[in-house]
Structures are given as structure tokens and as C-alpha cells.
Design a protein around this motif. Structure first.
Motif, mmCIF file in Angstrom:
data_model
loop_
_atom_site.group_PDB
_atom_site.id
_atom_site.type_symbol
_atom_site.label_atom_id
_atom_site.label_comp_id
_atom_site.label_asym_id
_atom_site.label_seq_id
_atom_site.Cartn_x
_atom_site.Cartn_y
_atom_site.Cartn_z
ATOM 1 N N LYS A 30 -9.587 -4.815 6.879
ATOM 2 C CA LYS A 30 -9.545 -4.229 5.538
ATOM 3 C C LYS A 30 -10.424 -5.014 4.579
ATOM 4 O O LYS A 30 -11.191 -4.440 3.807
ATOM 5 C CB LYS A 30 -8.097 -4.194 5.030
ATOM 6 N N HIS A 82 -3.795 -6.376 3.572
ATOM 7 C CA HIS A 82 -4.491 -6.329 2.284
ATOM 8 C C HIS A 82 -4.504 -7.677 1.564
ATOM 9 O O HIS A 82 -5.103 -7.795 0.495
ATOM 10 C CB HIS A 82 -3.837 -5.283 1.374
ATOM 11 N N CYS A 106 -3.993 -5.821 -6.084
ATOM 12 C CA CYS A 106 -4.712 -6.164 -4.863
ATOM 13 C C CYS A 106 -5.435 -4.940 -4.328
ATOM 14 O O CYS A 106 -5.124 -3.801 -4.689
ATOM 15 C CB CYS A 106 -3.760 -6.703 -3.789
ATOM 16 N N SER A 107 -6.427 -5.196 -3.512
ATOM 17 C CA SER A 107 -7.142 -4.199 -2.726
ATOM 18 C C SER A 107 -7.870 -3.170 -3.592
ATOM 19 O O SER A 107 -8.248 -3.452 -4.731
ATOM 20 C CB SER A 107 -6.192 -3.531 -1.727
ATOM 21 N N ASN A 131 0.872 -1.178 0.000
ATOM 22 C CA ASN A 131 0.000 0.000 0.000
ATOM 23 C C ASN A 131 0.905 1.223 0.000
ATOM 24 O O ASN A 131 1.741 1.350 0.904
ATOM 25 C CB ASN A 131 -0.873 -0.037 1.255
#
Length: 383
Positions: A233, A201, A318-319, A170
Motif C-alpha cells: 500500500k 496503511h 492516514c493513507s 480503512n
């Protein structure tokens, strides 16, 4: 059976929420900075919380072995990672977990490695524990963001005590490759470095990528590594305050027994049982949420390509956090501040992730496509 679909709640309903995302800005601002989703809570978690409240089950937090067993089952199903439930301990949130583990392995002034741009609270945790930050930044290439492993080893030679790893990363939305993690583990063993892997995440990894838990890499990683993660998350329950610290192997498990007992009890009763429920019963909801996020990450790409192609955007693996390069827009030293003031749209400012990322902003795309469209339109109006 109809597959579960997850859609964002209407903007007018989201504006009634009490979280920081919706209280930090005035009503005319479209807020897209805080890493929480505009999605409804998973039904198993909702059912549990309502049941506990209806029965006035809001007492002190005690043992919750269900967290260890449910996370172990989830980790094995999703990643093939064999976790000992007895080596899963509770903490209030990932930040508290990192700070407590740092205190266990360092003393003020010790050197801690990170790689920017990185989640801004990594800097907060280092400052809180009075440690010295050493940065080996990611380098952007035509093929993506790369980590200079030779520079990591050079930093290790200077006497690094802890390597703070954001895995997945992140704000870059980047998944570490297995060989990168193996190199980090080998270097950490050689130079006596502890690796703290923030894997919050990880459950939100998209299908084209393979998430590798650091502690799944074998005895060397087990001997140097501590993982800290949470359901917060992936299932959007950060306000319930619960995360987990994971070790693997007897040696690291014994070292972590020195953590203060209060580390456990400062978490939340509701959060603890919601976390156990998320890992045990939240798989269907998680898969549906990932499907929506998968669509949104490319919807955002299409929006930017059509309306503001000058913005550079690498689709994350991702995320739900987009790392946008606005350097071509000429919005001043702090584009996020300019867009907030003139466009009434809020993003995270890039300089909070790295002093070298002032022309970037972080955007949360875990919302409706209408909100994403409005956000891009508000940027366009500023230009």
C-alpha cells in the motif's frame, strides 16, 4: 540537495496501465475506487526489478531474510517498535495472511469480531473461512468516529475467537489511540481472544497522528496478537504479491509455526525483494509521497467546501482514502451506482463496507489535483 517530489502520472499515461483500476471501467469513466496510487514507482524498487529482469532472475522463491531485517529497521526508525527479524514471515498478500491465521485459530462457525464500516474484504475473509461475523460498528460523533469499548467487551463475552482489527482504519482513515489498543489487548487476554491486526496503511500515517503498532504494547499484546502488513500500500506494489506476518514472543511464534509451508512459497520472488528494498531504501520516496497526499487531502476538502458543501468529509489521519457522506445529495439507494451511470465517475459503494453506510462512497485521492477536480465536477453535473 533538492528534496524529492512525487507527482501523479498524467491521466493519459495512467489509462495505459493494466491494473484493475484501469481495466474495470470503460475509457469514459474516471476511476477512483481501487486503493492504489497514480504515482511513479520508487526508484530503488524500479532499479531492483529492472536488474532482476535484465539478468533473467525470475526463479522460484526461497529464503529472504532481508525482509525481516529491513522491516525491523523500518519499524524501529518510524515507530520505535523492536521487532525480531526471525519472527517476520512471508505470505502472498494481507488477505491470504488473514485467512491462513484465521484457519490456524478457528474452526467453521466460530465468532469473529470486526467494526464496520470496514474494508470490504474483511467480510470476504470471514466467509471464506466459514466463520460467524459479529459487528461492533463505529459511531460517528461531532468529534469523529468512536469505538464503543463496552460493546466490544459485551461481544467478547459471547465467545469471540478472533478480533479482526483494521489499524489504521480503512475506510475511516482513523488512527487507534494507545489506550484503545491497550483496552483491546487486556480484554483479549481476559476472554481468550486472538487479535489479528491488519496494519497495511500504517506507513502512510500523517504527521499530526501517532501510529501505535499493536504488538509494540508489551507482553499482553504479544500473547494475544498477530500483525499482518505489507509494503504494497505504502509503495504502490500490490501487483508484486508479497506481505508479512509478524509475531512477538516465543508462545505466539511457536503457534504460527503451524502455518502451511506453502504460505511462504506462494508469494512472489519479485515481490519479496521489492518489499525488502522498500523498507530498506524507500524512506525518502515514502516521505515525499506522504507530503503529496497531505496536500491532496486538504485540496479535496477545499474543493468540496467550494463546490458541493453538502458532502460531509472528515479529513483522514492516514493513507489516501476519503470517506464521503453523500446522504444530502438525494442520489438514491446507491449513490456510487448513480454517479457511475450518470456522471461516469467511479467510487467504492458505501454498502460494501457496511450495510448501514449506503449513502457513503470511498474516494482515492492519491492522484493529481486535476483528476480530483474533474471528479468533483462530474459529481456536480449529476446534481
Amino acid at each position: 540537495m533538492t528534496p524529492l517530489e512525487i507527482n501523479a502520472l498524467p491521466l493519459e499515461e495512467m489509462r495505459t496501465h493494466r491494473s484493475a483500476k484501469w481495466r474495470d471501467f470503460s475509457a469514459d469513466v474516471l476511476p477512483l475506487p481501487v486503493a492504489e496510487m497514480d504515482f511513479p514507482v520508487a526508484e530503488p524498487i524500479r532499479k531492483l526489478l529492472l536488474e532482476m529482469i535484465e539478468h533473467s532472475d525470475l526463479g522460484y522463491l526461497g529464503p529472504i531474510p532481508e525482509i525481516g531485517t529491513s522491516f525491523a529497521a523500518f519499524a524501529h526508525e518510524r515507530w520505535g517498535w523492536v521487532v525480531d527479524p526471525n519472527q517476520v514471515s512471508i505470505v502472498a498478500d494481507v488477505g491470504v495472511g488473514v485467512v491462513e491465521v484465521l484457519r490456524l485459530f478457528t474452526k467453521p462457525g466460530d465468532r469473529v469480531l470486526l467494526s464496520s464500516p470496514i474494508y470490504h474484504n474483511f467480510y470476504t475473509w470471514i466467509a471464506e473461512t466459514h466463520l460467524t461475523k459479529v459487528d461492533v460498528p463505529f459511531v460517528e460523533t461531532d468529534s469523529g468516529w468512536t469505538l464503543d469499548m463496552a460493546a466490544v467487551e459485551t461481544a467478547y463475552r459471547t465467545g469471540i475467537k478472533v478480533h479482526l482489527l483494521c489499524n489504521p482504519h480503512n475506510p475511516l482513515g482513523r488512527i487507534y489511540a494507545r489506550d484503545e489498543l491497550v483496552q483491546i489487548a487486556l480484554l483479549a487476554q481476559e476472554y481468550g481472544v486472538i487479535v489479528i491486526s491488519d496494519e497495511i496503511h500504517a506507513p502512510l500515517t500523517f504527521a499530526e497522528s501517532e501510529f501505535i503498532p499493536f504488538l509494540s504494547l508489551g507482553p499482553i499484546a504479544e500473547s494475544v496478537g498477530v500483525t499482518i502488513t505489507a509494503a504494497s500500500k505504502a509503495w504502490n506494489i500490490a501487483g508484486l504479491k508479497c506481505a508479512i506476518i509478524i509475531t512477538q514472543g516465543a508462545v505466539m511464534d511457536e503457534r504460527l509455526k503451524s502455518l502451511p509451508p506453502a504460505t511462504h512459497y506462494r508469494a512472489s520472488l519479485l515481490g519479496g525483494f521489492a518489499t525488502a528494498t522498500a523498507f530498506a531504501q524507500g524512506g525518502e520516496w515514502l516521505d515525499a509521497a506522504i507530503k503529496t497526499l497531505d496536500v491532496n487531502r486538504y485540496f479535496l476538502q477545499d474543493l468540496l467546501t467550494k463546490k458541493i458543501p453538502e458532502i460531509k468529509y472528515r479529513v483522514p489521519n492516514c493513507s489516501y482514502l476519503a470517506w464521503l457522506d453523500l446522504s444530502a445529495l438525494d442520489l438514491g439507494e446507491n449513490p456510487a451506482a448513480t454517479l457511475l451511470e450518470r456522471g461516469r465517475v467511479a467510487f467504492n459503494a458505501g454498502h460494501t463496507f457496511s450495510p448501514h453506510a449506503s449513502q457513503f462512497v470511498r474516494l482515492n485521492f492519491a492522484t493529481s489535483q486535476s483528476v480530483l477536480t474533474e471528479a468533483v465536477d462530474r459529481i456536480l453535473k449529476v446534481l
